[in-house]
Scaffold this motif. Structure first.
Motif, mmCIF file in Angstrom:
data_model
loop_
_atom_site.group_PDB
_atom_site.id
_atom_site.type_symbol
_atom_site.label_atom_id
_atom_site.label_comp_id
_atom_site.label_asym_id
_atom_site.label_seq_id
_atom_site.Cartn_x
_atom_site.Cartn_y
_atom_site.Cartn_z
ATOM 1 N N PRO A 37 -19.183 15.690 -27.011
ATOM 2 C CA PRO A 37 -19.868 16.928 -27.855
ATOM 3 C C PRO A 37 -19.675 17.146 -28.734
ATOM 4 N N VAL A 38 -19.633 15.707 -29.430
ATOM 5 C CA VAL A 38 -19.849 15.969 -31.170
ATOM 6 C C VAL A 38 -20.471 14.440 -31.495
ATOM 7 N N VAL A 39 -21.448 15.067 -32.264
ATOM 8 C CA VAL A 39 -22.975 13.812 -31.955
ATOM 9 C C VAL A 39 -22.782 13.517 -33.862
ATOM 10 N N CYS A 40 -22.296 12.794 -34.707
ATOM 11 C CA CYS A 40 -22.853 12.191 -35.704
ATOM 12 C C CYS A 40 -24.400 10.782 -36.028
ATOM 13 N N GLY A 41 -24.564 11.346 -36.839
ATOM 14 C CA GLY A 41 -26.010 9.814 -37.126
ATOM 15 C C GLY A 41 -26.765 9.780 -38.779
ATOM 16 N N PHE A 42 -26.944 8.719 -39.628
ATOM 17 C CA PHE A 42 -27.789 9.010 -41.188
ATOM 18 C C PHE A 42 -29.199 9.737 -39.674
ATOM 19 N N ALA A 43 -30.108 10.232 -41.627
ATOM 20 C CA ALA A 43 -30.869 10.451 -40.786
ATOM 21 C C ALA A 43 -31.962 11.242 -41.528
ATOM 22 N N GLU A 44 -33.153 11.197 -41.694
ATOM 23 C CA GLU A 44 -34.220 11.712 -43.098
ATOM 24 C C GLU A 44 -34.944 12.713 -43.119
ATOM 25 N N LEU A 45 -34.283 14.151 -43.595
ATOM 26 C CA LEU A 45 -34.711 15.632 -43.696
ATOM 27 C C LEU A 45 -35.809 15.463 -44.632
ATOM 28 N N GLU A 46 -36.818 15.644 -44.603
ATOM 29 C CA GLU A 46 -37.996 15.315 -45.632
ATOM 30 C C GLU A 46 -38.390 13.977 -46.664
ATOM 31 N N GLY A 47 -37.808 12.724 -46.289
ATOM 32 C CA GLY A 47 -37.677 11.759 -47.857
ATOM 33 C C GLY A 47 -35.698 11.971 -47.585
ATOM 34 N N GLU A 48 -35.734 13.162 -47.491
ATOM 35 C CA GLU A 48 -34.282 13.080 -48.200
ATOM 36 C C GLU A 48 -32.879 12.352 -47.265
ATOM 37 N N LYS A 49 -32.081 11.290 -46.857
ATOM 38 C CA LYS A 49 -31.364 10.734 -46.986
ATOM 39 C C LYS A 49 -29.704 11.764 -46.529
ATOM 40 N N VAL A 50 -30.130 12.037 -45.701
ATOM 41 C CA VAL A 50 -29.087 12.956 -45.273
ATOM 42 C C VAL A 50 -27.921 12.244 -44.412
ATOM 43 N N LEU A 51 -26.681 12.831 -43.845
ATOM 44 C CA LEU A 51 -25.611 12.762 -42.404
ATOM 45 C C LEU A 51 -25.636 13.752 -41.838
ATOM 46 N N VAL A 52 -26.011 13.812 -40.559
ATOM 47 C CA VAL A 52 -25.908 14.516 -39.815
ATOM 48 C C VAL A 52 -25.279 14.742 -38.463
#
Lengths: 282, 324
Positions: B97-112
């Motif tokens: 039920p909890v999903v985690c991961g690296f991602a890019e938001l408009e070029g910005e690296k984030v953890l979701v």
């Protein structure tokens, strides 16, 4: 004749009142026990060791040095910001709770000494709307944690609560975050926080400050958990195991540090405070 | 995905079916038919606008739980690039039920980090209807610490009926797991942006909800207990959930008024479920703006603002005057 009648009636009342006042039935073992003996024993059943639920002020009296408790924050009162009405108006529920307890809210905060050591205390009162945490409880616990940090003193919270106060909606939920944030600052200042759990400690209070103690102490037999037993049974459609969510169950599962009987609480807290404040190597 | 209608949308259903029929027979030759289609389309738009400008809190609750509503992974697909999921709490198990991961938001690296409900029966069971166990919250905390280490902004998505009330969850310390996240999020040395996309159910939602900025979708809800739970405790009757939702004031507009939410993200007309892409675009733009704003603050500023934000929440009265 009327006077005699009146007298006889009064005598009759007395006859019933005396035994009712002096003898009580234990909620747990159902034995008839002598009330003064129970009171001398800090409201613990001498027959079966059941710990009765007691008002916050009695807890403070039992654990602090006589005459050292100074209350703060007593001027704060709850507001019915949602105009909440269920089967009763929230404002009426508040009025009743105030009348019943003689207090304005479900927590008492202040400073005191425990065997000569200065501490800041917050003690929840289950008699006041089930010890539920609304904005005032959240504010007072937060202010107490901040005071402990300001004064560089250990902080103790006694919990006794069904959780967040529904009548204050999401604002009561946010008090969980607010109190926990204050405890984060206290922890950053390397000051001890001892959480004492009493029956019951559930819901939003368990899921915030109550489970964040450096040391978590519980009275025997206290119900402690996130969801209430009824909710769990309804969700999983299974009978719950014997002793589920009791202090002994939590100790076995590694969730609390020590179970301490009420009569041993003061010496145990004293010992803990000595260990955690001895070498203030900041 | 079959589009499901809610009770209060009934006036629209027949008209939409008729419009569908007309469109099917329209081959572009019949001028009258064309006109009728345009007229009907306008009419539907007008009725929908009317319905959606007067929604009750219970109707909004139904929208927040709509079976077609975009879930966390839908927003991941639409808003982010290069999503890389990571798993596990390093102690007990991975909690779906909890999903985690690296991602890019408009070029910005984030953890979701977010809560995911399932779309079909198999998925619903696998995701436990979006109800996390302690290990889900502990996975989230582990990933937040990772974000702090590498100074990556954290973005959390909230969409849960609540933390799972089960025997195992209690044995493994559901309340401790939630409490720990509240404490650690308050002092996490990296920006945290919270987006409430569907149901914000009590402590189970708040355990991912402490942040520098809280965004909330127009038809999302957020409350101390589910309307059903509240009704069952206070009225001893779950059928009073509608009243409970009204009483607790669970909508984005309510929460904005109480300063619990910083910004409301408008949804497409008819709700996010009618146009996932449009809904996600609005979320993406809002998130990018927030992250950029938070990026410009020092860690000290961030933590002071975050503390003050939650410190100030609440309405109280002091003996001498009113309000506080």
């Amino acid at each position: 004749m009327p006077i005699r009648l009146f007298r006889r009636k009064e005598e009759g009342e007395k006859k019933i009142k005396i035994p009712e006042g002096m003898w009580i039935k234990c909620d747990a073992c159902l034995e008839i026990i002598y009330k003064p003996e129970v009171e001398r024993n800090l409201n613990v059943c001498p027959k079966c060791n059941y710990h009765f639920r007691i008002p916050a002020m009695e807890r403070i009296r039992a654990v602090t040095d006589e005459g050292t408790f100074r209350e703060f924050g007593e001027e704060l009162e709850s507001v019915d910001m949602l105009s909440f009405t269920d089967t009763k108006k929230y404002t009426d529920r508040l009025k009743e709770a105030k009348k019943k307890t003689g207090r304005k809210e479900a927590v008492i905060t202040g400073t005191a000494k425990i065997n000569g050591m200065d501490v800041v205390l917050a003690v929840l009162d289950f008699e006041f709307l089930g010890g539920s945490m609304g904005c005032v409880v959240g504010e007072k616990v937060t202010a107490a944690a901040e005071a402990a940090k300001e004064l560089s003193r250990p902080f103790l919270i006694y919990s006794a609560s069904g959780g967040a106060r529904m009548q204050e909606g999401v604002l009561s939920l946010m008090q969980m975050a607010k109190t926990s944030a204050a405890l984060a600052r206290l922890a950053d200042a390397r000051l001890p926080f001892i959480s004492v759990l009493t029956d019951p400690t559930t819901g939003g209070v368990a899921a915030s400050f109550a489970m964040l103690g450096d040391i978590i102490v519980s009275e025997p037999g206290a119900l402690i958990g996130f969801a209430g037993p009824r909710v769990i049974e309804q969700t999983i459609k299974q009978k719950l195991p014997e002793g589920f969510q009791r202090a002994e169950f939590l100790l076995e599962h590694g969730m609390i540090d020590i179970i301490v009987e009420r009569t041993r609480l003061k010496p145990t807290l004293t010992q803990l405070l000595r260990f955690m404040t001895a070498s203030s190597g900041k | 995905m079959i589009l499901q209608y809610l009770d209060f949308e009934k006036p629209i259903i027949d008209l939409e079916n008729r419009l569908e029929q007309l469109r099917r027979v329209d081959d572009g030759t019949d001028k009258n038919l064309r006109e009728e289609i345009v007229k009907l389309d306008k009419k539907i738009g007008k009725i929908r606008k009317e319905i959606f400008s007067n929604l009750t809190r219970w109707q909004i609750t139904q929208l927040a739980r709509h079976p077609n509503r975009p879930y966390m992974l839908d927003y991941i697909n639409h808003c982010f690039k290069n999503f890389l999921e990571i798993h596990g709490d390093r102690a007990f198990r991975d909690d779906p039920p909890v999903v985690c991961g690296f991602a890019e938001l408009e070029g910005e690296k984030v953890l979701v980090i977010g809560q995911q409900k399932g779309r079909n029966t198999t998925e619903k069971i696998r995701r436990n209807f979006g109800m996390a166990n302690p290990e889900g919250y502990r996975k989230a905390l582990r990933v937040m610490k990772l974000a702090e280490k590498f100074r990556l902004p954290v973005i959390t998505f909230i969409d849960t009926p609540g933390a799972f009330p089960g025997i195992g969850a209690e044995e493994r310390g559901q309340s401790e797991a939630i409490a720990r996240n509240l404490l650690e999020m308050a002092r996490l040395e990296t920006p945290i942006l919270v987006v409430v996309i569907g149901e914000g159910g009590s402590g189970g939602a708040l355990a991912l909800g402490v942040g520098d900025e809280i965004l909330m979708m127009e038809y999302a809800i957020y409350s101390v207990i589910s309307p059903e739970g509240c009704a069952s405790i206070l009225w001893r009757d779950t059928a009073r959930a509608e009243t409970a939702a009204e009483m607790m004031k669970v909508t984005a507009a309510d929460l904005k008024k109480f300063s619990v939410v910083d910004r409301i993200i408008p949804e497409p007309l008819g709700g996010a479920h009618r146009d996932h892409k449009a809904a996600a675009d609005a979320v993406r733009v809002a998130m990018a703006e927030s992250v950029a704003g938070l990026r410009s603050l020092s860690v000290r500023q961030l933590l002071d603002r975050r503390y003050a934000k939650f410190r100030d929440i609440g309405v109280i009265r002091r003996k001498t005057g009113s309000n506080g």
